[in-house]
Design a protein around this motif. Sequence first.
Motif, PDB file in Angstrom:
ATOM      1  N   HIS A   5       0.862  -1.170   0.000  1.00 19.22           N
ATOM      2  CA  HIS A   5       0.000   0.000   0.000  1.00 19.22           C
ATOM      3  C   HIS A   5       0.900   1.220   0.000  1.00 19.22           C
ATOM      4  O   HIS A   5       1.836   1.309   0.769  1.00 19.22           O
ATOM      5  CB  HIS A   5      -0.876  -0.008   1.250  1.00 19.22           C
ATOM      6  CG  HIS A   5      -1.713   1.216   1.364  1.00 19.22           C
ATOM      7  ND1 HIS A   5      -2.919   1.332   0.713  1.00 19.22           N
ATOM      8  CD2 HIS A   5      -1.517   2.376   2.017  1.00 19.22           C
ATOM      9  CE1 HIS A   5      -3.429   2.514   0.974  1.00 19.22           C
ATOM     10  NE2 HIS A   5      -2.600   3.171   1.766  1.00 19.22           N
ATOM     11  N   THR A   6       0.640   2.151  -0.880  1.00 27.36           N
ATOM     12  CA  THR A   6       1.437   3.370  -0.878  1.00 27.36           C
ATOM     13  C   THR A   6       0.646   4.470  -0.202  1.00 27.36           C
ATOM     14  O   THR A   6      -0.485   4.730  -0.584  1.00 27.36           O
ATOM     15  CB  THR A   6       1.762   3.785  -2.326  1.00 27.36           C
ATOM     16  OG1 THR A   6       2.534   2.746  -2.902  1.00 27.36           O
ATOM     17  CG2 THR A   6       2.565   5.063  -2.349  1.00 27.36           C
ATOM     18  N   TRP A   7       1.244   5.073   0.793  1.00 30.41           N
ATOM     19  CA  TRP A   7       0.559   6.152   1.506  1.00 30.41           C
ATOM     20  C   TRP A   7       0.602   7.430   0.689  1.00 30.41           C
ATOM     21  O   TRP A   7       1.577   7.708   0.001  1.00 30.41           O
ATOM     22  CB  TRP A   7       1.231   6.398   2.866  1.00 30.41           C
ATOM     23  CG  TRP A   7       1.301   5.173   3.703  1.00 30.41           C
ATOM     24  CD1 TRP A   7       2.404   4.412   3.962  1.00 30.41           C
ATOM     25  CD2 TRP A   7       0.218   4.535   4.385  1.00 30.41           C
ATOM     26  NE1 TRP A   7       2.090   3.345   4.769  1.00 30.41           N
ATOM     27  CE2 TRP A   7       0.745   3.402   5.047  1.00 30.41           C
ATOM     28  CE3 TRP A   7      -1.155   4.804   4.514  1.00 30.41           C
ATOM     29  CZ2 TRP A   7      -0.038   2.548   5.811  1.00 30.41           C
ATOM     30  CZ3 TRP A   7      -1.940   3.958   5.278  1.00 30.41           C
ATOM     31  CH2 TRP A   7      -1.386   2.841   5.912  1.00 30.41           C
ATOM     32  N   SER A   8      -0.445   8.229   0.790  1.00 30.65           N
ATOM     33  CA  SER A   8      -0.387   9.559   0.191  1.00 30.65           C
ATOM     34  C   SER A   8       0.415  10.461   1.138  1.00 30.65           C
ATOM     35  O   SER A   8       0.605  10.116   2.313  1.00 30.65           O
ATOM     36  CB  SER A   8      -1.797  10.131   0.019  1.00 30.65           C
ATOM     37  OG  SER A   8      -2.338  10.407   1.295  1.00 30.65           O
ATOM     38  N   ILE A   9       0.849  11.620   0.645  1.00 27.22           N
ATOM     39  CA  ILE A   9       1.620  12.520   1.516  1.00 27.22           C
ATOM     40  C   ILE A   9       0.777  12.900   2.733  1.00 27.22           C
ATOM     41  O   ILE A   9       1.243  12.862   3.878  1.00 27.22           O
ATOM     42  CB  ILE A   9       2.056  13.784   0.748  1.00 27.22           C
ATOM     43  CG1 ILE A   9       3.004  13.395  -0.383  1.00 27.22           C
ATOM     44  CG2 ILE A   9       2.719  14.790   1.695  1.00 27.22           C
ATOM     45  CD1 ILE A   9       3.378  14.534  -1.316  1.00 27.22           C
ATOM     46  N   VAL A  10      -0.478  13.236   2.482  1.00 20.11           N
ATOM     47  CA  VAL A  10      -1.342  13.692   3.582  1.00 20.11           C
ATOM     48  C   VAL A  10      -1.481  12.615   4.660  1.00 20.11           C
ATOM     49  O   VAL A  10      -1.527  12.912   5.855  1.00 20.11           O
ATOM     50  CB  VAL A  10      -2.707  14.151   3.018  1.00 20.11           C
ATOM     51  CG1 VAL A  10      -3.716  14.377   4.126  1.00 20.11           C
ATOM     52  CG2 VAL A  10      -2.522  15.432   2.201  1.00 20.11           C
TER      53      VAL A  10
END
Length: 403
Positions: A5-10
């Motif tokens: 899973h890639t996290w968003s910056i926010v």
Amino acid sequence: MAAQHTWSIVETTAFDEVARDNPHPRLRDLRETCPVMRDEPVKTWFLTRYEDVRDTVNDRTLWRHWKNSEEGALLRRMDRDPDEPGTDSILSMDEPDHSRVRLPLAKAFYARINAMKPKIEAIIDEVIDSAPHGEPFDLIGEIAVPIPILVIAAILGVESERFREFREWSEASILGLNPLRTPEQTELMEWGSAQLTAYFTELMAARRAEPRDDLISDVVALQAAGAPLSDDEVRTNLTALLIGGNLTTTDLIGNGVWLLLRHPGELAKLKADPSLAAAAVEEILRYESPVAITNRVMSEDREVGGCPMHAHQSVITSLHAANRDPAVFEDPNSFDITRKHVPHVAFGGGSHMCIGAPLARIEAKQALARLFQRFPDLKLAGGEPVWRALPFFRGMEALIVQG
Ligand code: HEM
């Protein structure tokens, strides 16, 4: 292989409840799985490897001003309207203006800090000595908030009878750091900034007429001697010293005390050898830095960390992730005040490297030394800390302790 899973910056910031309590696991995931990430919805690159972060912040050919970044970039959306009038501070200036303003200001500021070190330490001792003994108190409100405000007031030359107002204005204008502020808070912020501007105008005139032993006198003397600084630039950058220095130093002291109280072995080392205070401050800056990120804007098409980037793309560098990169720091998730070499990037780098770093170090070192001397049995007296919901910063709302 497990799905990634890639996290968003926010999702790595205090906007997000999980990351607010602890941003580090998500940042580690990103560093391991997607260290150069393009977050398309917010038109921003996000770097989490130490080497990429360090090389980017140190690169003096990159831009800093968000107005050079493409439409839709996260930091561009969070800042003021580019058409609004107003002078930029050095934080967002690009060359040649950045050097023109920063160099004389830094020279005057560093000379002042050196000359005033004993006075700065005395202010810190006085704040700590007036905290209550034998009963619970909030370390943030009683100690970590007033220290940087009183210190910068003394450096600038604020008259003591104006301290109370100066503190109110400073705290109001710092609301500008919060993109989630309410309309009432925006009004308060605008009031605080207007009051500060008026007060700096008054002080500059007074010091031109009758110089004193303070930074405002030094800066107006530089102007008189030919330094190419407009009055607006002086006022804006004196305000930048407040905005840049207050919350960050508060959080450095708060995070430091929290970490030491949570790591009794490290605290015992510091108590046994107070000369470790400077090393403890560096480890606090590495492990739980008050400022989570900094940013640059690409000034040309270029590859970074193996990925092609284009001119005008915005790049956020995660200082938190870089400071826990195992490629540079052995056992990075352990808090160890006796680490031998701590080349953290908590103050950024290159031409925009934090101008207040020497002052922050003096203040944090003295605050820790004095605090554990006056309260040798200091302990945590509240539950889990409540972290502030301010994106890109890391600090606590309150920290209840008892000494
Ligand atoms: C306690 C710790 C502090 C931390 C962690 C911190 C962190 C930072 C960071 C990360 C930057 C951006 C650097 C870059 O982009 O490369 C910065 C810039 C800056 N800081 Fe700090 N800061 C601290 C304290 C202070 C203090 C005490 C002051 C002033 C009294 C201050 C004033 C500024 C200013 C004016 C800039 C803009 C410099 C420029 O762009 O040329 N900071 N700081």
